[in-house]
Design a protein around this motif. Structure first.
Motif, PDB file in Angstrom:
ATOM      1  N   ASP A   1      -0.742   4.617  -6.510  1.00 53.55           N
ATOM      2  CA  ASP A   1       0.151   4.989  -7.609  1.00 53.55           C
ATOM      3  C   ASP A   1       1.110   6.098  -7.188  1.00 53.55           C
ATOM      4  O   ASP A   1       2.307   6.060  -7.513  1.00 53.55           O
ATOM      5  N   ALA A   2       0.574   7.102  -6.470  1.00 52.02           N
ATOM      6  CA  ALA A   2       1.415   8.217  -6.030  1.00 52.02           C
ATOM      7  C   ALA A   2       2.479   7.746  -5.045  1.00 52.02           C
ATOM      8  O   ALA A   2       3.663   8.120  -5.152  1.00 52.02           O
ATOM      9  N   LEU A   3       2.078   6.921  -4.082  1.00 52.67           N
ATOM     10  CA  LEU A   3       3.014   6.449  -3.061  1.00 52.67           C
ATOM     11  C   LEU A   3       4.071   5.544  -3.678  1.00 52.67           C
ATOM     12  O   LEU A   3       5.263   5.665  -3.369  1.00 52.67           O
ATOM     13  N   ASP A   4       3.646   4.649  -4.560  1.00 48.49           N
ATOM     14  CA  ASP A   4       4.595   3.720  -5.185  1.00 48.49           C
ATOM     15  C   ASP A   4       5.595   4.461  -6.077  1.00 48.49           C
ATOM     16  O   ASP A   4       6.737   4.013  -6.225  1.00 48.49           O
ATOM     17  N   GLY A   5       5.162   5.584  -6.647  1.00 49.03           N
ATOM     18  CA  GLY A   5       6.043   6.329  -7.539  1.00 49.03           C
ATOM     19  C   GLY A   5       6.974   7.296  -6.840  1.00 49.03           C
ATOM     20  O   GLY A   5       7.790   7.957  -7.496  1.00 49.03           O
TER      21      GLY A   5
ATOM     22  N   GLY B   1       9.158   6.575  -4.297  1.00 42.05           N
ATOM     23  CA  GLY B   1      10.328   5.994  -3.645  1.00 42.05           C
ATOM     24  C   GLY B   1       9.981   5.376  -2.309  1.00 42.05           C
ATOM     25  O   GLY B   1       8.821   5.114  -1.997  1.00 42.05           O
ATOM     26  N   ASP B   2      11.021   5.176  -1.483  1.00 34.55           N
ATOM     27  CA  ASP B   2      10.853   4.432  -0.233  1.00 34.55           C
ATOM     28  C   ASP B   2      10.774   5.318   1.010  1.00 34.55           C
ATOM     29  O   ASP B   2      10.271   4.873   2.042  1.00 34.55           O
ATOM     30  N   ARG B   3      11.273   6.526   0.941  1.00 37.54           N
ATOM     31  CA  ARG B   3      11.364   7.354   2.142  1.00 37.54           C
ATOM     32  C   ARG B   3      10.045   8.049   2.433  1.00 37.54           C
ATOM     33  O   ARG B   3       9.257   8.351   1.535  1.00 37.54           O
ATOM     34  N   PHE B   4       9.834   8.306   3.712  1.00 38.75           N
ATOM     35  CA  PHE B   4       8.538   8.809   4.166  1.00 38.75           C
ATOM     36  C   PHE B   4       8.170  10.174   3.600  1.00 38.75           C
ATOM     37  O   PHE B   4       7.074  10.357   3.070  1.00 38.75           O
ATOM     38  N   GLU B   5       9.075  11.156   3.699  1.00 37.82           N
ATOM     39  CA  GLU B   5       8.667  12.514   3.340  1.00 37.82           C
ATOM     40  C   GLU B   5       8.254  12.658   1.865  1.00 37.82           C
ATOM     41  O   GLU B   5       7.199  13.234   1.582  1.00 37.82           O
ATOM     42  N   PRO B   6       9.030  12.125   0.913  1.00 35.87           N
ATOM     43  CA  PRO B   6       8.542  12.218  -0.479  1.00 35.87           C
ATOM     44  C   PRO B   6       7.217  11.479  -0.688  1.00 35.87           C
ATOM     45  O   PRO B   6       6.371  11.924  -1.468  1.00 35.87           O
ATOM     46  N   ARG B   7       7.041  10.366   0.004  1.00 33.51           N
ATOM     47  CA  ARG B   7       5.782   9.625  -0.119  1.00 33.51           C
ATOM     48  C   ARG B   7       4.626  10.426   0.478  1.00 33.51           C
ATOM     49  O   ARG B   7       3.518  10.450  -0.064  1.00 33.51           O
ATOM     50  N   LEU B   8       4.874  11.102   1.595  1.00 37.98           N
ATOM     51  CA  LEU B   8       3.839  11.941   2.206  1.00 37.98           C
ATOM     52  C   LEU B   8       3.431  13.054   1.255  1.00 37.98           C
ATOM     53  O   LEU B   8       2.233  13.305   1.049  1.00 37.98           O
ATOM     54  N   ARG B   9       4.401  13.714   0.661  1.00 37.99           N
ATOM     55  CA  ARG B   9       4.083  14.821  -0.250  1.00 37.99           C
ATOM     56  C   ARG B   9       3.319  14.317  -1.484  1.00 37.99           C
ATOM     57  O   ARG B   9       2.354  14.945  -1.932  1.00 37.99           O
ATOM     58  N   ALA B  10       3.739  13.174  -2.003  1.00 37.43           N
ATOM     59  CA  ALA B  10       3.057  12.624  -3.178  1.00 37.43           C
ATOM     60  C   ALA B  10       1.645  12.180  -2.833  1.00 37.43           C
ATOM     61  O   ALA B  10       0.694  12.425  -3.591  1.00 37.43           O
ATOM     62  N   GLY B  11       1.485  11.528  -1.688  1.00 38.64           N
ATOM     63  CA  GLY B  11       0.161  11.069  -1.279  1.00 38.64           C
ATOM     64  C   GLY B  11      -0.780  12.221  -0.978  1.00 38.64           C
ATOM     65  O   GLY B  11      -1.964  12.190  -1.346  1.00 38.64           O
ATOM     66  N   ALA B  12      -0.273  13.256  -0.319  1.00 36.42           N
ATOM     67  CA  ALA B  12      -1.099  14.428  -0.008  1.00 36.42           C
ATOM     68  C   ALA B  12      -1.561  15.115  -1.284  1.00 36.42           C
ATOM     69  O   ALA B  12      -2.729  15.497  -1.423  1.00 36.42           O
ATOM     70  N   ALA B  13      -0.651  15.272  -2.243  1.00 34.41           N
ATOM     71  CA  ALA B  13      -1.005  15.909  -3.513  1.00 34.41           C
ATOM     72  C   ALA B  13      -2.040  15.073  -4.259  1.00 34.41           C
ATOM     73  O   ALA B  13      -2.995  15.609  -4.849  1.00 34.41           O
ATOM     74  N   ALA B  14      -1.878  13.743  -4.235  1.00 32.66           N
ATOM     75  CA  ALA B  14      -2.809  12.862  -4.941  1.00 32.66           C
ATOM     76  C   ALA B  14      -4.203  12.935  -4.324  1.00 32.66           C
ATOM     77  O   ALA B  14      -5.210  12.957  -5.041  1.00 32.66           O
ATOM     78  N   TYR B  15      -4.274  12.966  -2.993  1.00 32.55           N
ATOM     79  CA  TYR B  15      -5.588  13.064  -2.345  1.00 32.55           C
ATOM     80  C   TYR B  15      -6.272  14.381  -2.711  1.00 32.55           C
ATOM     81  O   TYR B  15      -7.449  14.399  -3.086  1.00 32.55           O
ATOM     82  N   ALA B  16      -5.549  15.468  -2.593  1.00 34.20           N
ATOM     83  CA  ALA B  16      -6.142  16.779  -2.884  1.00 34.20           C
ATOM     84  C   ALA B  16      -6.573  16.877  -4.343  1.00 34.20           C
ATOM     85  O   ALA B  16      -7.627  17.448  -4.650  1.00 34.20           O
TER      86      ALA B  16
ATOM     87  N   PHE C   1      -7.964   4.902   3.353  1.00 27.33           N
ATOM     88  CA  PHE C   1      -7.652   5.399   4.691  1.00 27.33           C
ATOM     89  C   PHE C   1      -6.547   4.554   5.321  1.00 27.33           C
ATOM     90  O   PHE C   1      -5.700   5.067   6.063  1.00 27.33           O
ATOM     91  N   GLY C   2      -6.547   3.250   5.014  1.00 26.34           N
ATOM     92  CA  GLY C   2      -5.483   2.384   5.511  1.00 26.34           C
ATOM     93  C   GLY C   2      -4.123   2.757   4.947  1.00 26.34           C
ATOM     94  O   GLY C   2      -3.101   2.669   5.647  1.00 26.34           O
ATOM     95  N   LEU C   3      -4.104   3.188   3.686  1.00 22.90           N
ATOM     96  CA  LEU C   3      -2.838   3.634   3.095  1.00 22.90           C
ATOM     97  C   LEU C   3      -2.296   4.861   3.828  1.00 22.90           C
ATOM     98  O   LEU C   3      -1.088   4.962   4.079  1.00 22.90           O
ATOM     99  N   LEU C   4      -3.194   5.802   4.153  1.00 19.75           N
ATOM    100  CA  LEU C   4      -2.751   6.998   4.884  1.00 19.75           C
ATOM    101  C   LEU C   4      -2.262   6.625   6.279  1.00 19.75           C
ATOM    102  O   LEU C   4      -1.258   7.167   6.764  1.00 19.75           O
ATOM    103  N   HIS C   5      -2.955   5.692   6.933  1.00 20.91           N
ATOM    104  CA  HIS C   5      -2.538   5.263   8.266  1.00 20.91           C
ATOM    105  C   HIS C   5      -1.170   4.583   8.208  1.00 20.91           C
ATOM    106  O   HIS C   5      -0.291   4.841   9.050  1.00 20.91           O
ATOM    107  N   ALA C   6      -0.969   3.726   7.204  1.00 21.80           N
ATOM    108  CA  ALA C   6       0.325   3.058   7.049  1.00 21.80           C
ATOM    109  C   ALA C   6       1.434   4.062   6.741  1.00 21.80           C
ATOM    110  O   ALA C   6       2.574   3.903   7.186  1.00 21.80           O
ATOM    111  N   LEU C   7       1.085   5.110   6.009  1.00 17.01           N
ATOM    112  CA  LEU C   7       2.062   6.154   5.708  1.00 17.01           C
ATOM    113  C   LEU C   7       2.499   6.870   6.980  1.00 17.01           C
ATOM    114  O   LEU C   7       3.693   7.105   7.204  1.00 17.01           O
ATOM    115  N   VAL C   8       1.536   7.183   7.831  1.00 17.74           N
ATOM    116  CA  VAL C   8       1.861   7.827   9.110  1.00 17.74           C
ATOM    117  C   VAL C   8       2.701   6.885   9.973  1.00 17.74           C
ATOM    118  O   VAL C   8       3.657   7.315  10.646  1.00 17.74           O
ATOM    119  N   ALA C   9       2.372   5.593   9.953  1.00 14.85           N
ATOM    120  CA  ALA C   9       3.168   4.628  10.709  1.00 14.85           C
ATOM    121  C   ALA C   9       4.613   4.594  10.202  1.00 14.85           C
ATOM    122  O   ALA C   9       5.557   4.484  10.995  1.00 14.85           O
TER     123      ALA C   9
END
Length: 200
Positions: free
Chosen positions: A79-83, A85-100, A133-141
């Protein structure tokens, strides 16, 4: 006057879900060591033998909680990643916040999740864990593909990201860091991660 245990109904419309919900509430209040199938049966209003239709023993209940927990973590990350957008950095920040956020809002559940996946024969838990974990790996990719991250070892970079987020959660959950500092720490950690894992 409450019904005697022997007189409580054996059947329950959604007993497995009710037991998991009750078990998670107990986890939050008391931690995993005090979970009891008999106590949960009493709480949801069924006979003490009814839970064994779904969980052979306490460990089976803990395994089901772990599997469900990884599914919920996957949903929170997706949900965090999909919300974001498409670019890596905003998705990284959203995903990191969601995990924490998940890791600090579900302290005892997270403990059960990580303990469960290291037990021999925990194939279903491992499969459930592979999804977030696959979502995080795909995010790094994605970061590598956009040229934001170095591309030499995606597994190592993903592990560093996960370890960083889990470390922040552990500090908050252990009372070392005030929970109000969590989001700022995650932002700072992402900044440092981007700097340290970026192209040389």
């Amino acid at each position: 006057m409450p019904e005697p245990a022997a007189d409580r109904p054996y059947h329950h419309g959604s007993l497995r879900t009710a037991l998991l919900d009750a078990a998670e509430r107990r986890l939050r209040d008391d931690g995993p060591d005090r979970l009891s199938l008999r106590d949960l049966a009493r709480e949801v209003g069924v006979s003490h033998g009814a839970p064994r239709r779904h969980f052979a023993d306490r460990q089976a209940l803990l395994d089901a909680l772990a599997e469900s927990g990884f599914g919920r973590l996957e949903g929170a990350l997706r949900d965090a990643l999909d919300g974001a957008g498409d670019r890596f950095e905003p998705r990284l920040r959203a995903g990191a916040a969601a995990y924490a956020r998940f890791a600090t809002d579900n302290t005892s559940l997270l403990e059960v999740m990580y303990a469960g996946k290291h037990r021999p024969g925990a194939d279903r838990i491992l499969a459930a864990a592979a999804e977030p974990f696959g979502l995080l790996h795909a995010l790094v990719a994605q970061g590598r593909d956009e040229g934001v991250l170095a591309g030499d070892d995606l597994d190592r970079t993903s592990t560093v990201l996960l370890a960083t987020l889990q470390g922040i959660a552990a500090l908050v959950n252990g009372g070392v860091v005030d929970p109000g500092q969590r989001d700022d720490l995650v932002e700072a950690a992402v900044d440092q991660f981007l700097h340290g894992a970026g192209p040389r």
